[in-house]
Design an enzyme around this catalytic site. Structure first.
Site, short mmCIF file in Angstrom:
data_model
loop_
_atom_site.label_atom_id
_atom_site.label_comp_id
_atom_site.label_asym_id
_atom_site.label_seq_id
_atom_site.Cartn_x
_atom_site.Cartn_y
_atom_site.Cartn_z
N LYS A 65 0.83 -1.21 0.00
CA LYS A 65 0.00 0.00 0.00
C LYS A 65 0.87 1.26 0.00
CE LYS A 65 -3.86 -2.48 2.04
NZ LYS A 65 -4.81 -2.72 3.14
N GLN A 81 -4.90 -1.68 9.57
CA GLN A 81 -4.79 -3.00 8.93
C GLN A 81 -5.31 -4.09 9.86
OE1 GLN A 81 -3.94 -3.34 5.75
NE2 GLN A 81 -3.79 -5.56 5.62
N ASP A 133 -11.23 2.62 4.06
CA ASP A 133 -11.56 1.19 4.00
C ASP A 133 -13.08 0.97 3.89
OD1 ASP A 133 -9.48 -0.68 3.94
OD2 ASP A 133 -9.06 -0.47 6.10
N1 L34 Z 1 -8.02 -2.66 7.20
N2 L34 Z 1 -7.31 -4.75 6.61
C1 L34 Z 1 -7.81 -3.57 6.25
N3 L34 Z 1 -8.10 -3.24 4.96
C2 L34 Z 1 -7.87 -4.16 3.98
O1 L34 Z 1 -8.22 -3.87 2.73
C3 L34 Z 1 -7.31 -5.40 4.31
N4 L34 Z 1 -6.99 -6.35 3.36
C4 L34 Z 1 -7.20 -7.76 3.69
C5 L34 Z 1 -6.50 -8.02 5.03
N5 L34 Z 1 -6.65 -6.95 5.99
C6 L34 Z 1 -7.07 -5.68 5.65
C7 L34 Z 1 -5.97 -6.24 2.48
O2 L34 Z 1 -5.40 -5.19 2.25
C8 L34 Z 1 -6.52 -8.45 2.54
N6 L34 Z 1 -5.72 -7.43 1.89
C9 L34 Z 1 -4.80 -7.68 0.86
C10 L34 Z 1 -4.14 -6.66 0.18
C11 L34 Z 1 -3.23 -6.93 -0.82
C12 L34 Z 1 -2.96 -8.22 -1.18
C13 L34 Z 1 -3.61 -9.25 -0.53
C14 L34 Z 1 -4.51 -8.97 0.48
C15 L34 Z 1 -1.94 -8.48 -2.24
O3 L34 Z 1 -1.28 -7.59 -2.71
N7 L34 Z 1 -1.75 -9.75 -2.64
C16 L34 Z 1 -0.80 -10.13 -3.64
C17 L34 Z 1 0.23 -11.08 -3.05
C18 L34 Z 1 0.94 -10.53 -1.88
C19 L34 Z 1 1.91 -11.52 -1.26
O4 L34 Z 1 2.98 -11.73 -1.86
O5 L34 Z 1 1.60 -12.07 -0.19
C20 L34 Z 1 -1.54 -10.84 -4.76
O6 L34 Z 1 -1.04 -10.85 -5.87
O7 L34 Z 1 -2.60 -11.40 -4.49
#
Ligand code: L34
Length: 292
Positions: free
Chosen positions: A52, A96, A119
Site C-alpha cells: 500500500k 490493517q 476502507d
Molecule cells: N483494514 N485490513 C484492512 N483493509 C484491507 O483492505 C485489508 N486487506 C485484507 C487483510 N486486511 C485488511 C488487504 O489489504 C486483505 N488485503 C490484501 C491486500 C493486498 C494483497 C492481498 C490482500 C496483495 O497484494 N496480494 C498479492 C500477493 C501478496 C503476497 O505476496 O503475499 C496478490 O497478488 O494477491
C-alpha cells in the site's frame, strides 16, 4: 478461459490515478495523503501494508506508516486513531486487520472518522453502502466490481454464489452485486460454514466469489462449465523450494476449476492487487471531497 488479470488492471488504475494527482499538483492543490496503522509483526499484513505504501509512491500520494507493537493497549491504539482523525494533512487512513485478540476490532473501526475511513468499514459507511448512497466502498469488493467491469463480465440477472460472510468481503460483496448498479443486478446467494449441501448452490452458479480462507476449497467438480470464478483467498503454505520459504494458494483449486471457467482470477495477481488500487481510488476521493 480468460484470466482476470488483477496485476495488469491495478497497474492501469494506478496510472489513471497518477494522472489525476499530477493535475492536482499542477493546480497547486494539496497532495493526497494516506496513513496506515499496522499493529504487530504478522508477515502477511506487513506485505500488504508495504504494498500500500509502495502504491502511494507510484501514484504520487504522500503516505505515513504508523507501526505499533502487538502489546499496545486498546486505549493507546484509540489515541493513535484520534491523532490521525484530527491531523488535517491526513486525507484518509486505515487500520490493517487482523488486530491482536485483546483489542476490540469493532470499537477500533468505530473510532475512525467516517470522512477519513477509506476502507469503508465504519458503520456509517457500511450503512451508506447498503443504501447505495455515495461512500467509500470497501476495497476488496470494489476491486472485484472494477475487475468485472473492465473485462465486460455480465452480472445482470446472473446467479451469484458468495462463499463466506466476512464483514470485509463476503457480506459487502453480496450486497453490492445485488444492487442496481453498473456491475450488479445479480441474484445473490450468500453461503457459509452452516450452509447445507454447498455444492448444490455452487453447481448452479454463473459466478462464484470464494472468500472463506481455506486453501483450494473450491474444486472443479463443484462448478458448471462456463462459470466465472473470483478467488479472494490467500493462504501461505510452506515451500522449501521458494526463496521466501512459502508459496501462495487461493481458495480455488485452480488446476481443476480453470479448465471449466470462462473467466477466473489467479492467486497471486488477481483480487489482491485490485484491493490496493481501490484503496488508492478511495484516498483520492477523500481528498477531493474535503475540497468540496
Ligand atoms: N483494514 N485490513 C484492512 N483493509 C484491507 O483492505 C485489508 N486487506 C485484507 C487483510 N486486511 C485488511 C488487504 O489489504 C486483505 N488485503 C490484501 C491486500 C493486498 C494483497 C492481498 C490482500 C496483495 O497484494 N496480494 C498479492 C500477493 C501478496 C503476497 O505476496 O503475499 C496478490 O497478488 O494477491
Amino acid at each position: 478461459m480468460i484470466l482476470l488479470d488483477g496485476k495488469k488492471t491495478s497497474a492501469e488504475i494506478k496510472e489513471e490515478i497518477a494522472i489525476e494527482v499530477a493535475k492536482l499538483k499542477e493546480q497547486g492543490k494539496k497532495t493526497p495523503h494516506l496513513a496506515a496503522i499496522l499493529v504487530g509483526n504478522d508477515g502477511a499484513s506487513r506485505t500488504y501494508v508495504n504494498a500500500k505504501v509502495k502504491a502511494c509512491e507510484k501514484v504520487g500520494f504522500n503516505s505515513t506508516l504508523v507501526r505499533l507493537e502487538d502489546t499496545i493497549s486498546e486505549e493507546e491504539l484509540l489515541s493513535e486513531i484520534n491523532k490521525l482523525n484530527t491531523n488535517n494533512d491526513i486525507d484518509g487512513f486505515i487500520v490493517q486487520l487482523p488486530l491482536p485478540k485483546h483489542i476490540d476490532e469493532q470499537k477500533v473501526l468505530m473510532a475512525v472518522n467516517p470522512d477519513k475511513d477509506v476502507d469503508g468499514f465504519h458503520p456509517t459507511n457500511v450503512g451508506k453502502m447498503t443504501l447505495n448512497l455515495p461512500t467509500f466502498l470497501p476495497a476488496t469488493p470494489a476491486g472485484i466490481l472494477e475487475l468485472l467491469e473492465r473485462y465486460n463480465v455480465e452480472t445482470s440477472g446472473k446467479n451469484v454464489v458468495v462463499i463466506g460472510r466476512s464483514h470485509i468481503v463476503g457480506s459487502p460483496m453480496s450486497i453490492l452485486l445485488s444492487q442496481k448498479r453498473t456491475v450488479g443486478n445479480a441474484t445473490v446467494t450468500i453461503t457459509h460454514s452452516r450452509t447445507k449441501n454447498l455444492e448444490a448452490f455452487t453447481k448452479e452458479a454463473d459466478i462464484v466469489v470464494v472468500a472463506l480462507g481455506v486453501a483450494e476449497f473450491l474444486k472443479g467438480d463443484m462448478v458448471k462449465d462456463g462459470v466465472v470464478v473470483i478467488d479472494v483467498g490467500i493462504t501461505r503454505v510452506d515451500d522449501a523450494t521458494k526463496k521466501n520459504g512459502f508459496r501462495l494458494l487461493g481458495d480455488v483449486h485452480f488446476e481443476s476449476v480453470a479448465p471449466k471457467a470462462s473467466y477466473i482470477t489467479p492467486v497471486p495477481g488477481g483480487v489482491g492487487p485490485m484491493t490496493i488500487a481501490m484503496l488508492m481510488k478511495n484516498t483520492l476521493l477523500a481528498r477531493e471531497r474535503s475540497e468540496a
